[in-house]
Design a protein around this motif. Structure first.
Motif, PDB file in Angstrom:
ATOM      1  N   CYS A  63       0.940  -1.179  -0.007  1.00 43.46           N
ATOM      2  CA  CYS A  63       0.043   0.119  -0.080  1.00 43.46           C
ATOM      3  C   CYS A  63       0.781   1.252  -0.181  1.00 43.46           C
ATOM      4  N   LEU A  66      -0.471   4.658   0.711  1.00 45.06           N
ATOM      5  CA  LEU A  66      -1.241   4.748   2.024  1.00 45.06           C
ATOM      6  C   LEU A  66      -1.418   6.313   2.438  1.00 45.06           C
ATOM      7  N   TYR A  69      -3.970   8.215   0.590  1.00 48.74           N
ATOM      8  CA  TYR A  69      -5.317   7.727   1.083  1.00 48.74           C
ATOM      9  C   TYR A  69      -5.632   8.314   2.594  1.00 48.74           C
ATOM     10  N   PHE A  73      -8.936  10.837   3.062  1.00 48.85           N
ATOM     11  CA  PHE A  73      -9.778  10.674   4.375  1.00 48.85           C
ATOM     12  C   PHE A  73      -9.970  11.851   5.204  1.00 48.85           C
TER      13      PHE A  73
END
Length: 137
Positions: A63, A66, A69, A73
C-alpha cells in the motif's frame, strides 16, 4: 512461524506501540493544550500520522499510496465539518464525536494534513530505501 511472518508480527507490534503512543499524545494535546500553535497545527499534523500507524497495524507492508489515502480521508472529514455533519446528525452535544469528527471547517487543517502526509511519504521512501540497501548486502 516463518521468518516473513515473524518480521510482519514485529512490524505490527512496532506500529501498535507508535499508534498507542501518538494517540495518547493527541488526547493529551486535546485535553490540556489550549494554545494557538500546538493544538491547531501540530495536532492536525499528528492526527494523520496516528491514522497511518493505525492502518499499518493491519497492513504492515505494501500500500505505497497509504499516505495519499490518509490525506484524502482526513480531507473528507474536514469537508464534512464544512457541511456541519455533527449538526445534521443531531450530535452537537456529544463531546466525544465533536472531538473525533470536529465541528469547525478550516482550510489550514487540510494544509496540516498535507504536511503530515508529506512527512509520511518521506518516511515511506526512507523505509523502502533502507530495505533495498539491506537486501543488496
Amino acid at each position: 512461524m516463518t521468518l516473513q511472518n515473524k518480521e510482519k508480527r514485529k512490524q505490527r507490534i512496532s506500529y501498535a506501540i507508535a499508534f498507542s503512543t501518538l494517540f495518547i499524545i493527541e488526547i493529551l494535546i486535546a485535553i490540556f493544550v489550549h494554545d494557538t500553535f500546538i493544538r491547531p497545527y501540530i495536532g492536525d499534523v499528528l492526527v494523520v500520522v496516528v491514522l497511518y500507524m493505525g492502518v499499518r497495524i493491519f497492513i504492515p507492508n505494501g500500500c505505497r499510496l497509504l499516505a495519499v489515502y490518509i490525506f484524502l480521508f482526513a480531507t473528507l472529514v474536514e469537508y464534512l465539518q464544512y457541511f456541519k455533519l455533527i449538526q445534521l446528525l443531531g450530535m452537537e452535544n456529544n463531546t466525544f464525536l465533536r472531538v473525533i469528527i470536529g465541528s469547525v471547517f478550516d482550510e489550514k487543517d487540510i494544509l496540516c494534513y498535507g504536511v503530515g502526509c508529506i512527512l509520511l511519504g518521506i518516511y515511506e521512501w526512507i523505509k523502502i530505501s533502507l530495505g533495498q540497501k539491506s537486501r543488496k548486502e
